[in-house]
Motif scaffolding. Structure first.
Motif, PDB file in Angstrom:
ATOM      1  N   HIS A  32       0.836  -1.210   0.000  1.00  0.00           N
ATOM      2  CA  HIS A  32       0.000   0.000   0.000  1.00  0.00           C
ATOM      3  C   HIS A  32       0.872   1.261   0.000  1.00  0.00           C
ATOM      4  CE1 HIS A  32      -3.499   2.480   0.612  1.00  0.00           C
ATOM      5  NE2 HIS A  32      -2.932   3.029   1.661  1.00  0.00           N
ATOM      6  N   ASP A  33       1.935   1.244   0.799  1.00  0.00           N
ATOM      7  CA  ASP A  33       2.848   2.404   0.820  1.00  0.00           C
ATOM      8  C   ASP A  33       3.453   2.641  -0.558  1.00  0.00           C
ATOM      9  OD1 ASP A  33       2.325   2.856   3.457  1.00  0.00           O
ATOM     10  OD2 ASP A  33       4.170   1.945   4.207  1.00  0.00           O
ATOM     11  N   LEU A  34       3.769   1.546  -1.249  1.00  0.00           N
ATOM     12  CA  LEU A  34       4.327   1.684  -2.608  1.00  0.00           C
ATOM     13  C   LEU A  34       3.304   2.324  -3.547  1.00  0.00           C
ATOM     14  CD1 LEU A  34       6.815   0.940  -4.377  1.00  0.00           C
ATOM     15  CD2 LEU A  34       5.562  -1.144  -5.007  1.00  0.00           C
ATOM     16  N   TRP A 195      -8.765   0.524  -2.149  1.00  0.00           N
ATOM     17  CA  TRP A 195      -9.313   1.446  -3.159  1.00  0.00           C
ATOM     18  C   TRP A 195      -9.456   0.787  -4.527  1.00  0.00           C
ATOM     19  CZ3 TRP A 195      -6.408   3.063  -7.446  1.00  0.00           C
ATOM     20  CH2 TRP A 195      -5.048   2.734  -7.429  1.00  0.00           C
ATOM     21  N   LYS A 196      -8.565  -0.171  -4.850  1.00  0.00           N
ATOM     22  CA  LYS A 196      -8.611  -0.799  -6.182  1.00  0.00           C
ATOM     23  C   LYS A 196      -9.837  -1.679  -6.351  1.00  0.00           C
ATOM     24  CE  LYS A 196      -4.512  -2.760  -5.916  1.00  0.00           C
ATOM     25  NZ  LYS A 196      -4.244  -2.381  -4.511  1.00  0.00           N
ATOM     26  N   ILE A 197     -10.302  -2.249  -5.231  1.00  0.00           N
ATOM     27  CA  ILE A 197     -11.483  -3.118  -5.287  1.00  0.00           C
ATOM     28  C   ILE A 197     -12.679  -2.330  -5.817  1.00  0.00           C
ATOM     29  CG2 ILE A 197     -13.200  -4.273  -3.828  1.00  0.00           C
ATOM     30  CD1 ILE A 197     -10.926  -6.031  -3.895  1.00  0.00           C
ATOM     31  N   PHE A 198     -12.828  -1.068  -5.357  1.00  0.00           N
ATOM     32  CA  PHE A 198     -13.974  -0.272  -5.814  1.00  0.00           C
ATOM     33  C   PHE A 198     -13.865   0.000  -7.311  1.00  0.00           C
ATOM     34  CE2 PHE A 198     -16.727   3.320  -6.528  1.00  0.00           C
ATOM     35  CZ  PHE A 198     -17.835   2.995  -5.772  1.00  0.00           C
ATOM     36  N   TRP A 199     -12.654   0.301  -7.782  1.00  0.00           N
ATOM     37  CA  TRP A 199     -12.485   0.544  -9.220  1.00  0.00           C
ATOM     38  C   TRP A 199     -12.756  -0.726 -10.039  1.00  0.00           C
ATOM     39  CZ3 TRP A 199     -12.971   4.833 -11.467  1.00  0.00           C
ATOM     40  CH2 TRP A 199     -12.414   6.027 -10.987  1.00  0.00           C
ATOM     41  N   GLU A 200     -12.351  -1.855  -9.531  1.00  0.00           N
ATOM     42  CA  GLU A 200     -12.574  -3.088 -10.286  1.00  0.00           C
ATOM     43  C   GLU A 200     -14.069  -3.362 -10.414  1.00  0.00           C
ATOM     44  OE1 GLU A 200      -8.276  -5.019  -9.082  1.00  0.00           O
ATOM     45  OE2 GLU A 200     -10.088  -6.067  -8.471  1.00  0.00           O
ATOM     46  N   VAL A 297     -18.060  10.955  -8.332  1.00  0.00           N
ATOM     47  CA  VAL A 297     -17.767   9.929  -7.327  1.00  0.00           C
ATOM     48  C   VAL A 297     -16.248   9.878  -7.185  1.00  0.00           C
ATOM     49  CG1 VAL A 297     -18.015   7.503  -6.682  1.00  0.00           C
ATOM     50  CG2 VAL A 297     -19.849   8.657  -7.944  1.00  0.00           C
ATOM     51  N   SER A 298     -15.763   9.953  -5.956  1.00  0.00           N
ATOM     52  CA  SER A 298     -14.314  10.002  -5.780  1.00  0.00           C
ATOM     53  C   SER A 298     -13.880   9.107  -4.626  1.00  0.00           C
ATOM     54  CB  SER A 298     -13.859  11.442  -5.531  1.00  0.00           C
ATOM     55  OG  SER A 298     -14.536  11.979  -4.416  1.00  0.00           O
ATOM     56  N   LEU A 299     -12.647   8.676  -4.717  1.00  0.00           N
ATOM     57  CA  LEU A 299     -12.068   7.765  -3.727  1.00  0.00           C
ATOM     58  C   LEU A 299     -10.826   8.394  -3.122  1.00  0.00           C
ATOM     59  CD1 LEU A 299     -11.981   4.408  -5.746  1.00  0.00           C
ATOM     60  CD2 LEU A 299     -13.746   5.194  -4.165  1.00  0.00           C
ATOM     61  N   ARG A 300     -10.579   8.020  -1.857  1.00  0.00           N
ATOM     62  CA  ARG A 300      -9.351   8.456  -1.186  1.00  0.00           C
ATOM     63  C   ARG A 300      -8.933   7.307  -0.277  1.00  0.00           C
ATOM     64  NH1 ARG A 300      -8.215  12.161   3.472  1.00  0.00           N
ATOM     65  NH2 ARG A 300     -10.346  11.733   4.114  1.00  0.00           N
ATOM     66  N   PRO A 301      -7.756   6.734  -0.488  1.00  0.00           N
ATOM     67  CA  PRO A 301      -7.351   5.639   0.393  1.00  0.00           C
ATOM     68  C   PRO A 301      -7.053   6.158   1.798  1.00  0.00           C
ATOM     69  CG  PRO A 301      -5.709   5.994  -1.355  1.00  0.00           C
ATOM     70  CD  PRO A 301      -6.756   7.052  -1.513  1.00  0.00           C
ATOM     71  N   LEU A 302      -7.587   5.471   2.802  1.00  0.00           N
ATOM     72  CA  LEU A 302      -7.314   5.826   4.197  1.00  0.00           C
ATOM     73  C   LEU A 302      -6.361   4.823   4.830  1.00  0.00           C
ATOM     74  CD1 LEU A 302     -10.998   6.643   5.280  1.00  0.00           C
ATOM     75  CD2 LEU A 302      -9.245   8.250   4.499  1.00  0.00           C
ATOM     76  N   GLY A 303      -6.141   3.715   4.149  1.00  0.00           N
ATOM     77  CA  GLY A 303      -5.256   2.655   4.624  1.00  0.00           C
ATOM     78  C   GLY A 303      -5.351   1.523   3.625  1.00  0.00           C
ATOM     79  N   PRO A 304      -4.583   0.439   3.826  1.00  0.00           N
ATOM     80  CA  PRO A 304      -4.628  -0.661   2.857  1.00  0.00           C
ATOM     81  C   PRO A 304      -6.042  -1.232   2.681  1.00  0.00           C
ATOM     82  CG  PRO A 304      -2.866  -1.004   4.464  1.00  0.00           C
ATOM     83  CD  PRO A 304      -3.627   0.199   4.914  1.00  0.00           C
ATOM     84  N   GLU A 305      -6.822  -1.212   3.760  1.00  0.00           N
ATOM     85  CA  GLU A 305      -8.159  -1.813   3.681  1.00  0.00           C
ATOM     86  C   GLU A 305      -9.253  -0.829   4.072  1.00  0.00           C
ATOM     87  OE1 GLU A 305      -8.342  -6.076   4.769  1.00  0.00           O
ATOM     88  OE2 GLU A 305      -6.468  -5.640   5.813  1.00  0.00           O
ATOM     89  N   ARG A 306      -8.983   0.444   3.912  1.00  0.00           N
ATOM     90  CA  ARG A 306      -9.999   1.457   4.209  1.00  0.00           C
ATOM     91  C   ARG A 306      -9.968   2.521   3.131  1.00  0.00           C
ATOM     92  NH1 ARG A 306     -10.100   4.839   8.662  1.00  0.00           N
ATOM     93  NH2 ARG A 306      -7.837   4.891   8.625  1.00  0.00           N
TER      94      ARG A 306
END
Ligand code: FES
Ligand SMILES: [Fe+2]
Length: 382
Positions: A32-34, A195-200, A297-306
């Motif tokens: 996730h950091d990468l 975040w990628k799950i939502f895009w998929e 509709v927009s996304l912002r990662p809050l962590g690897p699983e949030r």
């Protein structure tokens, strides 16, 4: 389509079933950091609408691990800076949003003051020696780009070419009065997924028949699991219908299919007939423009699983203020669809953490999931 069939020329379907991304890409903190470094710190990121940021206001933003401020001056110019004083690094603004009484941002620690372009203006209480130049100590700037009334920021310098970001081109929404629209409703949800799950999920409609029964009523083709007619196994170039149409009589994405206000003037007949125009801007945002309203509709990662999911419904001022305008009727269908997609994304996240699951397989219809995953792979390599 059978497993061994080959798609028609012109069909978007894949001619094979490629591996999905490795499972750990969806939960491993180091990975996730990468992604934050290679994707979220290098691309243009949605930071809100111009019309929703009042003049003379500073708003905090937390993106890709950075603490930033967005500033709109009295003339409407928007700038973005790191929320960090150049003296000893104190946080400049701690409130979510601050109205400025003067055209200065003043550090709460020792009162260094910056103008709204980020230039250091004063350093009270201190005597300064000849080795210190104020002009070398302005706020750290972040790139800003305004597009269709939306604010995008980019932590990379130089930033990538914005014109290449919207998948249908930077002019795709030119017939919609985007800068004049008002935000009628904002929904913010925190999803327990990467975040990628939502895009998929966004990139395929195989889930539509099972997950979105009401939406499939309004957009019948989704009920077949297609996003466009050329995904049908019997589609050929001789049957050139590629688009997605609403059910007979429907003209917008509302429960009834009725528009919630007058058509935007200036739309082409094709844009009206299409019923929806999707524009995708990886990694943060997609827009859907209808004859009567637009949503962001927009996304912002809050962590690897949030992941923070934000949906904004934009209307003409006259539509919002029309007697009898029913905001609930205008937004209810999509609110349900977004909630269904959020729940499906969380379900996907919970399952893929099995130690037995190392990667999935994509089916030919998941060509846009594949395209998204290829985009991710290229970003990670880059
Ligand atoms: S840290 Fe900002 S004025 Fe000292
Ligand atoms: Fe969906």
């Amino acid at each position: 389509m059978s497993e061994l069939s080959t798609p028609q020329t012109g069909s978007p379907l894949l001619d094979r079933c490629p591996d999905s991304l490795p499972a750990h890409y969806y939960f491993d903190p180091a990975h996730h950091d990468l992604e934050l470094k290679r994707i979220w710190r290098r691309n243009w990121i949605y930071a809100g609408r111009v019309n929703d940021l009042p003049a003379m206001t500073v708003r905090r933003l937390a993106i890709a691990g950075e603490n930033l401020i967005l500033v709109k001056d009295g003339d409407g110019t928007i700038a973005c800076f790191h929320n960090t004083c150049r003296h000893r690094g104190a946080e400049l603004c701690s409130a979510a949003e601050t109205r400025l009484a003067a055209k200065l941002i003043v550090c709460p620690y020792h009162a260094w003051a910056y103008d709204l372009k980020g230039n250091l203006r004063s350093t009270p209480y201190v005597s300064v020696t000849g080795d210190f130049r104020k002009e070398d100590h302005g706020l750290f700037k972040v790139n800003v780009r305004l597009w269709n009334g939306l604010i995008f920021i980019c932590l990379a310098d130089p930033p990538p070419d914005f014109e290449r970001v919207p998948d249908l081109g930077a002019k795709a929404l030119d017939h919609w009065p985007m800068t004049e629209l008002m935000t009628g409703r904002t929904m913010v949800k925190e999803l327990a997924c990467n975040w990628k799950i939502f895009w998929e999920n966004y990139n395929e409609c195989l889930h539509c028949p099972g997950i979105h029964p009401e939406l499939c009523e309004v957009v019948p083709i989704y009920g077949k699991g297609y996003m466009a007619a050329n995904e049908a196994p019997d589609w050929t170039p001789a049957s050139p219908e590629r688009g997605t149409r609403l059910k007979p009589g429907a003209r917008s994405w509302t429960v009834s299919g009725e528009p919630c206000g007058p058509d935007f003037p200036g739309l082409s007949e094709e844009e009206k007939a299409r019923g929806q125009t999707f524009v995708t801007l990886y990694p943060t945002t997609y827009l859907v423009a209808h004859v009567d309203y637009v949503r962001v509709v927009s996304l912002r990662p809050l962590g690897p699983e949030r992941t923070e999911l934000r949906a904004e419904w934009l209307f003409a001022k006259a539509t919002l203020e029309a007697p009898g305008f029913d905001l609930q009727a205008a937004t209810a269908l999509v609110e349900r669809v977004v909630a269904e997609d959020g729940a499906a994304s969380e379900m996907n996240q919970r399952g893929l953490k099995s130690s037995a699951f190392t990667a999935g397989r994509l089916m030919p219809q998941e060509y846009d999931v594949f395209n998204f995953q290829q985009w991710v792979r290229r970003q990670l390599e880059g």
